[in-house]
Design a protein around this motif. Structure first.
Motif, mmCIF file in Angstrom:
data_model
loop_
_atom_site.group_PDB
_atom_site.id
_atom_site.type_symbol
_atom_site.label_atom_id
_atom_site.label_comp_id
_atom_site.label_asym_id
_atom_site.label_seq_id
_atom_site.Cartn_x
_atom_site.Cartn_y
_atom_site.Cartn_z
ATOM 1 N N GLY A 1 0.821 -1.207 0.000
ATOM 2 C CA GLY A 1 0.000 0.000 0.000
ATOM 3 C C GLY A 1 0.855 1.257 0.000
ATOM 4 N N ALA A 2 1.957 1.220 0.760
ATOM 5 C CA ALA A 2 2.864 2.372 0.798
ATOM 6 C C ALA A 2 3.501 2.609 -0.570
ATOM 7 C CB ALA A 2 3.941 2.158 1.857
ATOM 8 N N LEU A 3 3.856 1.516 -1.277
ATOM 9 C CA LEU A 3 4.457 1.651 -2.601
ATOM 10 C C LEU A 3 3.471 2.240 -3.606
ATOM 11 C CD1 LEU A 3 6.575 -1.623 -2.885
ATOM 12 C CD2 LEU A 3 7.434 0.710 -2.775
ATOM 13 N N PHE A 4 2.221 1.745 -3.566
ATOM 14 C CA PHE A 4 1.203 2.306 -4.447
ATOM 15 C C PHE A 4 0.997 3.790 -4.155
ATOM 16 C CE2 PHE A 4 -0.380 -1.967 -5.638
ATOM 17 C CZ PHE A 4 -0.604 -1.741 -6.985
ATOM 18 N N GLY A 5 0.906 4.130 -2.849
ATOM 19 C CA GLY A 5 0.716 5.529 -2.476
ATOM 20 C C GLY A 5 1.876 6.400 -2.935
ATOM 21 N N LEU A 6 3.097 5.866 -2.787
ATOM 22 C CA LEU A 6 4.285 6.617 -3.216
ATOM 23 C C LEU A 6 4.300 6.771 -4.729
ATOM 24 C CD1 LEU A 6 6.954 7.936 -2.376
ATOM 25 C CD2 LEU A 6 8.038 5.687 -2.551
ATOM 26 N N TRP A 7 3.910 5.728 -5.434
ATOM 27 C CA TRP A 7 3.827 5.768 -6.895
ATOM 28 C C TRP A 7 2.876 6.881 -7.347
ATOM 29 C CZ3 TRP A 7 0.762 1.739 -10.172
ATOM 30 C CH2 TRP A 7 1.056 1.893 -11.527
ATOM 31 N N TYR A 8 1.686 6.925 -6.744
ATOM 32 C CA TYR A 8 0.698 7.959 -7.079
ATOM 33 C C TYR A 8 1.223 9.350 -6.734
ATOM 34 C CZ TYR A 8 -2.721 4.124 -7.451
ATOM 35 O OH TYR A 8 -3.388 2.985 -7.803
ATOM 36 N N TYR B 1 3.195 14.844 -8.194
ATOM 37 C CA TYR B 1 4.176 15.917 -8.090
ATOM 38 C C TYR B 1 4.905 16.138 -9.411
ATOM 39 C CZ TYR B 1 3.838 16.982 -3.121
ATOM 40 O OH TYR B 1 3.398 17.419 -1.891
ATOM 41 N N PHE B 2 5.223 15.039 -10.110
ATOM 42 C CA PHE B 2 5.911 15.183 -11.399
ATOM 43 C C PHE B 2 5.052 15.969 -12.383
ATOM 44 C CE2 PHE B 2 6.051 13.461 -15.757
ATOM 45 C CZ PHE B 2 7.265 14.014 -16.159
ATOM 46 N N LYS C 1 4.409 20.586 -15.411
ATOM 47 C CA LYS C 1 3.522 21.491 -16.151
ATOM 48 C C LYS C 1 3.816 22.955 -15.817
ATOM 49 C CE LYS C 1 -0.006 22.747 -18.689
ATOM 50 N NZ LYS C 1 0.032 22.651 -20.164
ATOM 51 N N GLN C 2 4.084 23.247 -14.541
ATOM 52 C CA GLN C 2 4.398 24.624 -14.148
ATOM 53 C C GLN C 2 5.671 25.118 -14.828
ATOM 54 O OE1 GLN C 2 4.454 24.197 -9.837
ATOM 55 N NE2 GLN C 2 2.431 25.141 -9.652
ATOM 56 N N VAL C 3 6.679 24.245 -14.897
ATOM 57 C CA VAL C 3 7.935 24.626 -15.549
ATOM 58 C C VAL C 3 7.725 24.808 -17.047
ATOM 59 C CG1 VAL C 3 10.294 23.874 -16.074
ATOM 60 C CG2 VAL C 3 9.361 23.520 -13.791
ATOM 61 N N LEU C 4 6.955 23.909 -17.680
ATOM 62 C CA LEU C 4 6.713 23.996 -19.121
ATOM 63 C C LEU C 4 5.923 25.253 -19.489
ATOM 64 C CD1 LEU C 4 5.960 20.241 -19.826
ATOM 65 C CD2 LEU C 4 7.734 21.577 -20.982
ATOM 66 N N LYS C 5 5.041 25.684 -18.600
ATOM 67 C CA LYS C 5 4.289 26.922 -18.860
ATOM 68 C C LYS C 5 5.200 28.141 -18.781
ATOM 69 C CE LYS C 5 0.217 27.521 -17.007
ATOM 70 N NZ LYS C 5 -0.865 27.560 -15.991
ATOM 71 N N ALA C 6 6.122 28.124 -17.815
ATOM 72 C CA ALA C 6 7.026 29.264 -17.645
ATOM 73 C C ALA C 6 8.185 29.220 -18.636
ATOM 74 C CB ALA C 6 7.564 29.295 -16.221
ATOM 75 N N LEU C 7 8.616 28.029 -18.984
ATOM 76 C CA LEU C 7 9.784 27.840 -19.846
ATOM 77 C C LEU C 7 9.425 26.824 -20.935
ATOM 78 C CD1 LEU C 7 12.808 28.825 -19.807
ATOM 79 C CD2 LEU C 7 13.350 26.631 -18.735
ATOM 80 N N PRO C 8 8.845 27.269 -22.035
ATOM 81 C CA PRO C 8 8.329 26.343 -23.054
ATOM 82 C C PRO C 8 9.423 25.750 -23.947
ATOM 83 C CG PRO C 8 7.937 28.598 -23.738
ATOM 84 C CD PRO C 8 8.557 28.680 -22.373
ATOM 85 N N ILE D 1 12.648 19.072 -8.679
ATOM 86 C CA ILE D 1 11.649 18.211 -8.037
ATOM 87 C C ILE D 1 10.949 17.348 -9.083
ATOM 88 C CG2 ILE D 1 9.450 18.170 -6.811
ATOM 89 C CD1 ILE D 1 10.378 20.609 -5.249
ATOM 90 N N ALA D 2 10.568 17.971 -10.198
ATOM 91 C CA ALA D 2 9.907 17.219 -11.268
ATOM 92 C C ALA D 2 10.823 16.132 -11.820
ATOM 93 C CB ALA D 2 9.476 18.170 -12.383
ATOM 94 N N ALA D 3 12.100 16.482 -12.044
ATOM 95 C CA ALA D 3 13.047 15.513 -12.582
ATOM 96 C C ALA D 3 13.281 14.361 -11.606
ATOM 97 C CB ALA D 3 14.373 16.202 -12.912
ATOM 98 N N PHE D 4 13.405 14.689 -10.317
ATOM 99 C CA PHE D 4 13.599 13.635 -9.315
ATOM 100 C C PHE D 4 12.371 12.718 -9.255
ATOM 101 C CE2 PHE D 4 12.807 12.093 -5.005
ATOM 102 C CZ PHE D 4 13.950 11.333 -4.801
ATOM 103 N N CYS D 5 11.182 13.320 -9.250
ATOM 104 C CA CYS D 5 9.956 12.517 -9.202
ATOM 105 C C CYS D 5 9.808 11.648 -10.444
ATOM 106 C CB CYS D 5 8.739 13.418 -9.048
ATOM 107 S SG CYS D 5 8.623 14.217 -7.439
ATOM 108 N N PHE D 6 10.212 12.178 -11.598
ATOM 109 C CA PHE D 6 10.167 11.416 -12.841
ATOM 110 C C PHE D 6 10.972 10.134 -12.727
ATOM 111 C CE2 PHE D 6 12.657 10.543 -16.733
ATOM 112 C CZ PHE D 6 11.637 10.092 -17.557
#
Length: 408
Positions: free
Chosen positions: A98-105, A110-111, A116-123, A321-326
């Motif tokens: 359950g912890a792994l599924f929760g972490l996966w989600y 977060y990714f 998306k926030q970075v892509l909007k600011a830096l396309p 953060i996005a790259a790490f989460c990816f």
């Protein structure tokens, strides 16, 4: 000196039923024999003379029987403890799962949000994709150097076999980021629900794996749902749509290539999937680096970001953060797959649980992104997305059932 147990003196008594051993508290024997019982002080109870000194043979027999009883008692206690441990272990494994599924989600959420926030600011999707491969490469090299992950021994032939996988992996992630930069996160993930369609198509063309009629029928709600969602999508544009479609094609090509090209040879050490994914990430970094330089150039320099009027700390923090989460959520998926397998979920859960988890993950990402970015969604758009995801789940269930070969 060695004990009686150590040199095998307990075997004669242990070899027979435990009931045949005389009781230390009462006389009498088994089968009419009159084997005297021994008291703790080495005295035997005689019917005629009462307590008399026991002979050495009688003392030895008593020691052997006591040892046999101790062994039996220890075994019974061990079984009871094992049962309790198994029950407790099952609970622990369920909690871990359950912890792994929760972490996966959570990592997926977060990714997608930070990306998306970075892509909007830096396309500049090529720069952002290359940064994600850079962070993944640093993590992989760090794990190999520190010994957290065993450094793989890989041959030139294996590298050549992995190269096509690295190419389509690079393209798949690049197309995904291009789509996320053009349309809403929810719409990109709705289009990516079309993956089963391309999986069936490419497997039939390149592997000769013909789907069953029921599998083909399960594709209809997927295609219909995506079409319905696309017609009513507020953020729709063709660049975002075709980028997401191209991502589907490249990722499913990777799966087909992994079956067709990655043949394990007897004289080569097989790669576990975490190492395989790490190697593909490193190769993707090197493959995309020259493309980045010759197309977009380097857009993550402090000078460029300041000239664009962007907040350096905010862009760097969100990008990292996005790259790490990816990289992290794919590692979690590998461990769910078989710590050797998306590439940590398949070996630890049944295919049903995994398919449900995968569908729920996409739903969680879509709903979270809609709420976070306040994406306008019409009822018909929601219906189309729901139909497509239901089709994906139906497909994943029907795909598990393989037709029985006909008797010759």
């Amino acid at each position: 000196m060695q004990s009686a147990a150590a040199i095998g003196l307990v075997r004669p008594c242990a070899a027979r039923p435990l009931a045949a051993c005389p009781s230390p508290r009462r006389g009498g024997g088994v089968g009419g024999s009159l084997l005297p019982a021994l008291t703790p002080r080495g005295l035997r109870l005689s019917a005629r003379a009462g307590l008399v000194p026991a002979s050495p043979l009688e003392e030895e027999e008593s020691r052997r029987c006591r040892a046999a009883r101790d062994v039996a008692a220890s075994a019974a206690a061990g079984k009871a403890a094992a049962g309790e441990e198994a029950g407790g272990g099952g609970l622990v494994k369920t909690l871990q799962l359950g912890a792994l599924f929760g972490l996966w989600y959570l990592l997926n959420i977060y990714f997608n949000i930070y990306n998306k926030q970075v892509l909007k600011a830096l396309p500049y999707p090529i720069n952002i994709t290359e940064l994600q491969f850079t962070v993944g490469t640093v993590i992989a090299v760090f794990m190999w150097i520190t010994g957290i992950l065993k450094r793989p021994k890989i041959s030139g032939a294996q590298l050549l076999a992995i190269l096509p996988l690295a190419i389509v992996h690079t393209m798949g992630n690049l197309f995904t980021n291009m789509s996320l930069g053009k349309v809403a996160v929810s719409f990109t993930h709705t289009i990516k629900a079309m993956e089963p369609f391309f999986s069936v198509l490419l497997s039939a063309i390149f592997l000769g794996e013909m789907p069953s009629t029921f599998v083909v029928l399960s594709l209809l709600p997927i295609v219909g749902g995506v079409a319905l969602a696309s017609l009513t999508e507020a953020s729709f544009n063709w660049a975002g749509f075709w980028s997401a479609m191209a991502s589907n094609v490249t990722f499913q090509s990777r799966n087909v290539l992994s079956k067709k090209v990655m043949v394990k040879k007897d004289n080569e050490e097989s790669l576990d999937n975490i190492n395989l994914f790490s190697i593909i990430t490193v190769m993707s970094f090197f493959l995309l680096a020259p493309v980045t330089l010759f197309t977009e150039g380097v857009k993550f320099s402090p000078a460029f970001l300041q000239s664009a009027g962007l907040n350096l700390q905010q862009i760097y923090t969100r990008s990292l953060i996005a790259a790490f989460c990816f990289h992290a959520y794919q590692q979690v998926l590998i461990h769910l797959a078989d710590i050797a397998a998306s590439y940590m979920i398949l070996a630890r859960v049944s295919p049903v649980t995994h398919s449900v988890g995968n569908c729920v993950k996409r739903v969680v990402v879509i709903v979270t992104s809609v709420l976070f970015f306040r994406t306008p969604v019409s009822p018909i758009n929601s219906l189309g997305t729901g139909i497509a995801l239901a089709g994906v789940f139906l497909y994943s269930q029907l795909k598990r059932f393989k037709p029985k070969p006909k008797a010759a």
